[in-house]
Design an enzyme around this catalytic site. Structure first.
Site, short mmCIF file in Angstrom:
data_model
loop_
_atom_site.label_atom_id
_atom_site.label_comp_id
_atom_site.label_asym_id
_atom_site.label_seq_id
_atom_site.Cartn_x
_atom_site.Cartn_y
_atom_site.Cartn_z
N ARG A 160 19.16 -4.66 -1.51
CA ARG A 160 18.06 -3.73 -1.19
C ARG A 160 18.35 -3.10 0.16
NH1 ARG A 160 11.55 -4.05 -1.01
NH2 ARG A 160 12.00 -3.74 -3.20
N HIS A 185 14.99 2.83 -7.76
CA HIS A 185 14.41 1.48 -7.79
C HIS A 185 14.39 1.01 -9.27
CE1 HIS A 185 12.43 -2.01 -6.51
NE2 HIS A 185 11.23 -1.56 -6.18
N GLN A 187 12.21 -1.97 -10.74
CA GLN A 187 10.79 -1.63 -10.84
C GLN A 187 10.51 -0.90 -12.15
OE1 GLN A 187 8.18 -2.11 -8.30
NE2 GLN A 187 6.93 -1.60 -10.08
N ARG A 231 7.65 -7.80 -12.65
CA ARG A 231 8.88 -7.69 -11.84
C ARG A 231 9.74 -8.93 -12.07
NH1 ARG A 231 9.37 -4.77 -7.46
NH2 ARG A 231 11.56 -5.02 -8.01
N1 NVA Z 1 8.98 4.26 -1.97
C1 NVA Z 1 8.73 2.91 -1.53
C2 NVA Z 1 8.82 1.95 -2.69
C3 NVA Z 1 8.47 0.52 -2.35
C4 NVA Z 1 8.60 -0.40 -3.53
C5 NVA Z 1 9.69 2.55 -0.42
O1 NVA Z 1 10.88 2.87 -0.54
O2 NVA Z 1 9.25 1.98 0.57
N1 CP Z 2 7.51 -2.99 -5.58
C1 CP Z 2 8.36 -3.58 -4.74
O1 CP Z 2 9.59 -3.37 -4.77
O2 CP Z 2 7.78 -4.48 -3.92
P1 CP Z 2 8.46 -5.21 -2.67
O3 CP Z 2 8.81 -4.15 -1.67
O4 CP Z 2 7.44 -6.18 -2.18
O5 CP Z 2 9.72 -5.91 -3.15
#
Ligand code: NVA
Ligand code: CP
Length: 337
Positions: free
Chosen positions: A106, A133, A136, A315
């Site tokens: 990530r 993502h 997700q 998830r």
């Molecule tokens: N667009 C958000 C998604 C978080 C799951 C981010 O990148 O912070």
């Molecule tokens: N939706 C999601 O990716 O959540 P986190 O940032 O908590 O992993």
């Protein structure tokens, strides 16, 4: 269907059948977990979890899923890993690939997860980049299928920043799965035209469609799913809040939007969400801009139409499915097709 050894970097790399297969495996693994059936067929294997950005859902999902499958896991936090600071991505990939059976990443640019995949020699899974993502998306597809019973033909209205990881991922997912994607936002937040074109080509073959509109009422009319995400994503500077609030406030998901979508519509959000004042940033924004709820009102977030916690649970089941199919656990469990 054999996905063993594959990377999971973005849904563009997968066929609709393969995506459906992963959702099917997740559904089976979820049923097994609810029935307390053992599934630890990957005993002796280990995975590395590289997080250059923070996480609650994704990290916990990988750790719980790995443990359920019998695997060990190592969490490398933004502050402890050498990657990018003292060691190149390619070298990190080759080191971890010698010790681990799979690597989650990530962080920032998609090119980083691509580079890890190029050198690791073991499956690499994208746990969120600036561009995509994909884990997700599998959770959201499972949630939609559980709720509506099908995916093809579902209309997803995506409100807010449609040119970042969530907007891009939804556009690709709808194109692949024969669903209808509508980005409801101002022109400045429309997805990259090249990706739009690529998705339109895919949608022609699946019966899906891509629409970009600045009209929130027109865009959400008759939507099955009204989806939103935070207005400022991880890694973006706090200074852009003022501009984002100005630009994206007309696309807040509120009662009027949900009523416009129709009584069968559900509200979805990848989370975390700013829907009240129970967070530090929420309070900060309230003090500075006088807004107590941002991308979604508390009323919609807490309403029966909101399926956000089903999504969050899913998830874990879908991330487990990604690891299971790329590491061959689906065959060992006898749930492969
Ligand atoms: N667009 C958000 C998604 C978080 C799951 C981010 O990148 O912070
Ligand atoms: N939706 C999601 O990716 O959540 P986190 O940032 O908590 O992993």
């Amino acid at each position: 269907m054999d996905l063993q050894g594959r990377h999971f970097l973005k849904l563009l790399d997968y066929t609709p059948e393969e995506i459906t297969y992963m959702v099917d495996v997740a559904e089976k693994l979820k049923a097994m977990k609810k029935a307390d059936e053992p599934m630890d067929v990957l005993r002796g294997k280990n995975i590395a979890l590289i997080f250059e950005k923070t996480s609650t859902r994704t990290r916990c999902s990988f750790e719980v899923a790995a443990s359920d499958l019998g695997m060990g896991s190592t969490y490398l936090s933004p502050s402890v890993s050498q990657m990018g600071k003292k060691e190149s991505i390619a070298d990190t990939a080759r080191v971890l690939g010698r010790m681990y059976d799979g690597i989650e990443y990530r962080g920032y640019g998609q090119e980083i997860v691509d580079e890890l995949a190029k050198y690791a020699g073991v499956p690499v899974w994208n746990g969120l980049t600036n561009e995509f993502h994909p884990t997700q998306m599998l959770a959201d597809l499972l949630t939609i299928r559980e709720h509506f019973g099908y995916l093809k033909g579902i209309k997803v209205a995506y409100m807010g920043d449609a040119r970042y990881n969530m907007g891009n991922s939804w556009m690709v997912t709808c194109a692949k799965m024969g669903m209808h994607f509508v980005a409801c936002t101002t022109k400045d937040y429309f997805p990259d035209p090249k990706l739009v074109q690529e998705c339109e080509e895919i949608a022609k073959t699946t019966g899906g469609s891509i629409t970009l509109t600045e009209d929130a009422m027109e865009g959400t009319k008759g939507a099955n799913v009204v989806y939103t995400d935070v207005w400022v994503s991880m890694g973006e500077p706090a200074e852009i809040w003022a501009q984002r609030i100005k630009d994206l406030s007309p696309y807040q998901v509120n009662r009027k939007i949900m009523e416009n979508a129709g009584e069968n519509a559900v509200f979805m959000h990848c989370l975390p969400a700013f829907h009240d004042l129970k967070t530090e940033i929420g309070q900060e924004i309230s003090k500075q801009f006088g807004m107590d709820e941002l991308e979604v009102t508390d009323e919609v977030f807490e309403s029966p139409a909101s399926v956000v916690f089903d999504e969050a649970e899913n998830r874990m089941h879908t991330i487990k499915a990604v690891m299971a199919v790329t590491l061959g656990a689906d065959k060992k469990l006898g749930i492969c097709r």
